[in-house]
Structure formats: C-alpha cells, structure tokens
Design a protein around this motif. Sequence first.
Motif, PDB file in Angstrom:
ATOM      1  N   GLU A   1      -3.123  -0.810   4.634  1.00 54.14           N
ATOM      2  CA  GLU A   1      -3.634   0.515   4.267  1.00 54.14           C
ATOM      3  C   GLU A   1      -3.479   1.503   5.423  1.00 54.14           C
ATOM      4  O   GLU A   1      -3.055   2.646   5.215  1.00 54.14           O
ATOM      5  CB  GLU A   1      -5.096   0.417   3.838  1.00 54.14           C
ATOM      6  CG  GLU A   1      -5.336  -0.310   2.535  1.00 54.14           C
ATOM      7  CD  GLU A   1      -5.323  -1.829   2.668  1.00 54.14           C
ATOM      8  OE1 GLU A   1      -5.325  -2.518   1.632  1.00 54.14           O
ATOM      9  OE2 GLU A   1      -5.285  -2.336   3.815  1.00 54.14           O
ATOM     10  N   GLN A   2      -3.832   1.090   6.625  1.00 51.18           N
ATOM     11  CA  GLN A   2      -3.669   1.968   7.783  1.00 51.18           C
ATOM     12  C   GLN A   2      -2.209   2.337   7.991  1.00 51.18           C
ATOM     13  O   GLN A   2      -1.875   3.500   8.234  1.00 51.18           O
ATOM     14  CB  GLN A   2      -4.199   1.277   9.043  1.00 51.18           C
ATOM     15  CG  GLN A   2      -5.705   1.153   9.132  1.00 51.18           C
ATOM     16  CD  GLN A   2      -6.115   0.375  10.365  1.00 51.18           C
ATOM     17  OE1 GLN A   2      -5.613  -0.726  10.616  1.00 51.18           O
ATOM     18  NE2 GLN A   2      -7.021   0.944  11.143  1.00 51.18           N
TER      19      GLN A   2
ATOM     20  N   ALA B   1       0.848  -1.200   0.000  1.00 51.48           N
ATOM     21  CA  ALA B   1       0.000   0.000   0.000  1.00 51.48           C
ATOM     22  C   ALA B   1       0.877   1.240   0.000  1.00 51.48           C
ATOM     23  O   ALA B   1       1.989   1.235   0.540  1.00 51.48           O
ATOM     24  CB  ALA B   1      -0.932   0.010   1.215  1.00 51.48           C
TER      25      ALA B   1
ATOM     26  N   THR C   1      -9.709   4.177  -1.497  1.00 57.84           N
ATOM     27  CA  THR C   1      -8.556   3.421  -1.957  1.00 57.84           C
ATOM     28  C   THR C   1      -8.648   3.254  -3.468  1.00 57.84           C
ATOM     29  O   THR C   1      -9.740   3.185  -4.036  1.00 57.84           O
ATOM     30  CB  THR C   1      -8.485   2.029  -1.301  1.00 57.84           C
ATOM     31  OG1 THR C   1      -9.683   1.307  -1.583  1.00 57.84           O
ATOM     32  CG2 THR C   1      -8.323   2.151   0.209  1.00 57.84           C
TER      33      THR C   1
ATOM     34  N   VAL D   1      -5.399   6.104  -0.298  1.00 57.93           N
ATOM     35  CA  VAL D   1      -4.370   5.065  -0.329  1.00 57.93           C
ATOM     36  C   VAL D   1      -4.476   4.229  -1.596  1.00 57.93           C
ATOM     37  O   VAL D   1      -5.580   3.918  -2.054  1.00 57.93           O
ATOM     38  CB  VAL D   1      -4.484   4.145   0.912  1.00 57.93           C
ATOM     39  CG1 VAL D   1      -3.479   3.004   0.863  1.00 57.93           C
ATOM     40  CG2 VAL D   1      -4.321   4.946   2.193  1.00 57.93           C
TER      41      VAL D   1
ATOM     42  N   ALA E   1      -0.834   4.918   5.738  1.00 53.25           N
ATOM     43  CA  ALA E   1      -1.418   6.248   5.959  1.00 53.25           C
ATOM     44  C   ALA E   1      -0.743   7.013   7.089  1.00 53.25           C
ATOM     45  O   ALA E   1      -1.001   8.201   7.276  1.00 53.25           O
ATOM     46  CB  ALA E   1      -2.912   6.103   6.264  1.00 53.25           C
TER      47      ALA E   1
ATOM     48  N   ASN F   1      -3.784   0.532  -3.251  1.00 45.01           N
ATOM     49  CA  ASN F   1      -3.503  -0.882  -3.004  1.00 45.01           C
ATOM     50  C   ASN F   1      -2.635  -1.396  -4.143  1.00 45.01           C
ATOM     51  O   ASN F   1      -2.961  -1.206  -5.318  1.00 45.01           O
ATOM     52  CB  ASN F   1      -4.802  -1.699  -2.942  1.00 45.01           C
ATOM     53  CG  ASN F   1      -5.547  -1.446  -1.667  1.00 45.01           C
ATOM     54  OD1 ASN F   1      -4.980  -1.468  -0.591  1.00 45.01           O
ATOM     55  ND2 ASN F   1      -6.857  -1.200  -1.773  1.00 45.01           N
TER      56      ASN F   1
ATOM     57  N   SER G   1       0.313   5.651   0.393  1.00 49.45           N
ATOM     58  CA  SER G   1      -0.653   6.736   0.608  1.00 49.45           C
ATOM     59  C   SER G   1      -0.198   8.009  -0.093  1.00 49.45           C
ATOM     60  O   SER G   1       0.987   8.212  -0.367  1.00 49.45           O
ATOM     61  CB  SER G   1      -0.884   7.001   2.097  1.00 49.45           C
ATOM     62  OG  SER G   1       0.221   7.641   2.687  1.00 49.45           O
TER      63      SER G   1
ATOM     64  N   ILE H   1      -9.552   6.445   6.176  1.00 49.79           N
ATOM     65  CA  ILE H   1      -9.142   6.308   4.777  1.00 49.79           C
ATOM     66  C   ILE H   1     -10.384   6.530   3.933  1.00 49.79           C
ATOM     67  O   ILE H   1     -11.304   5.702   3.908  1.00 49.79           O
ATOM     68  CB  ILE H   1      -8.509   4.934   4.516  1.00 49.79           C
ATOM     69  CG1 ILE H   1      -7.221   4.794   5.353  1.00 49.79           C
ATOM     70  CG2 ILE H   1      -8.204   4.758   3.024  1.00 49.79           C
ATOM     71  CD1 ILE H   1      -6.588   3.437   5.297  1.00 49.79           C
TER      72      ILE H   1
ATOM     73  N   SER I   1      -3.798  -2.814   9.482  1.00 51.63           N
ATOM     74  CA  SER I   1      -3.844  -3.188   8.071  1.00 51.63           C
ATOM     75  C   SER I   1      -2.716  -2.505   7.306  1.00 51.63           C
ATOM     76  O   SER I   1      -2.152  -1.503   7.750  1.00 51.63           O
ATOM     77  CB  SER I   1      -5.192  -2.805   7.463  1.00 51.63           C
ATOM     78  OG  SER I   1      -5.291  -1.400   7.300  1.00 51.63           O
TER      79      SER I   1
END
Length: 311
Positions: free
Chosen positions: A120-121, A36, A283, A306, A124, A308, A38, A280, A118
């Motif tokens: 993604e988190q 990921a 994505t 973000v 970020a 992926n 961001s 978020i 995650s």
Amino acid sequence: MKKIIYNQYGGVDVLHSVEVNKPIPDTQQILVKVKAVSINPIDWKILMGEVKLMSGKKFPKSIGCDFSGTIESTGTGIQKFKAGDDVFGVTNPFKDGVLAEYIVVNEKEIAKKPADLSFEQAAAIPTVGQTALQMLTNSLKGKEILINGASAGVGMFAIQIAKSQGAIVTAVSSGKGQHLLKKWGSDYVIDYNKEKVTDLKKKFDVIIELSAKLPFSQAKKLMKPESTYFTVTPSLWNFAHSFLNNIVSKKKHEVILMKSDTEKLNRLANDTLNGFDIHISKTYPMSDYKEAYKTVIKEGALGKVVFNIPS
C-alpha cells in the motif's frame, strides 16, 4: 482476470468491471500480479474527458497509473528483474490503466519494492512523490516555500522533501488536514477557511499550487522578484501562459507533467524507509471502485487512498 474499464468519457458510473484474458508479456515486458493501486486526480481527469487532446478517442480505456505488486513472469529481454520480485511503479495514464489483477509493464516503469515498505505504501509513492521531486530540484536551504492545497499526496511529499533540504514551509489546507501539515514538518500552517492566502504579507521563493484555487495572476503578488510558481493543472491556457510569461519575467510559471524513472522511485522509497511519512487515509477493495472514486472526487483525500487487489 478482472479489470476496470470504461467505453466512453463520463462520470464514475461509466466504469465497470470485466473479465479479460491475462496479458502476455512480449520480450521487453514484465507481467505483474497487482497487489495495490493508488488513486490520483489524473485518473478522473482522463475519465471525465478533461484532457482529450492527450487521452484520445480510442476505447475501451482502463483507469489508474500507480501500482505495486509481484512479478509473475518476464520477457526474454528483461535483465534487471525476475519472477518473484516485489516491485512498484507508474504507467503512462494516457495509455493503459492498472486497476486490474494483472498488468504488463516496461522495465523503466518500475523499481524493486523494499521489503520494509508495504504494498500500500509503495503504490502511494510514484506519481505524487515524483511530481514533488520535479518541483524541488534546486537548493532549498533557507528558501520560503508556499504549498497551497497541501494535505493530499503531492503536498505530503513536497512538505517533507522541502523540509529535508532546509526550506521554510508554509502549508495551506482545510481544517481537517492541519494535523498532517504539522506532522509532515510545516513551519507555518494556514486553514483556508479562516485566512485568505492572498492576504499573506510574506513573499515566497517557490509557490506550489495544488488546489487549482490560486492562479498565477493572484500568486504573483506573493512571489519574490526572482521566484517560481508551479502548477499541476495541464490546461492549454497554463501551457501557453507559462511559455510567454517565462520569456519576459523572472517570476516563472511552470506547468509540471510528471516524468518517471527508476532512480527517482528508488530515492523516494529510501526516503520513506528513512522517515518520510506516507499517510493512507483509506483503503478499498477493488470491487468498491465506484464508491472509492465517487468519495475521493467529492470529498478529496488526506494523503492517499489505495485499492487492495485480492490475491
């Protein structure tokens, strides 16, 4: 492997996807399979040539600085990480971007990603979280803090860090961000379409300017006799003015350039596990890089946006 690059400064349309060889780490580097990435404003400030003094004239350049992923291999000199570790971090945005399927990084640029966070988190966190931390290092209990432009990434962390330290937070955004300012714990929220920040009667110990719409010249009347104004806009004027102003005034003008380290990354990850919210708003797949950047530049972002990266 795929990597997003550009060969000249310009708008989003100068970005393009290329196939390049997977990088090979040297003895002090780590090869990461990116999961990921961001988006941060520094991405397009560099892309559009707004900070050429720092980004230089060498091309091609790649884009993005915040990432998370899994270590594929390490150089022989790496001791703290191993293949298979999930990590997150931030690279120097003026050197090499991270919007790619694989990147090489240095040990000091990353931290281990907690299993309950995650990808993604984790992606970020680095730039916005550490920027907020650098502005909020002193004791804040009972301090009055104004955060202007508070609904994006830095504001998200600044509000929550300030509240965790007992500050009284007034946060400003458009109407669409008000629910997040309240969710993150702001004591007072202002819709700038309905109320001018400069009309406030309150005085503040700290003003964090994130919108580029409240210059120090206007903010001074909102500041207590001994107070600090922070900006994240690294212009030559801001650097020069802050240097000269801070020699003679107790109303300080500070320009923040984020400095990353593993300790701060670990702290922010733990804060998130202990209740900090990471919003978020959207994505995108890596293939939609032009749409993602065009949308964020035009409309802004609530929290973070973000990418992926496909496995």
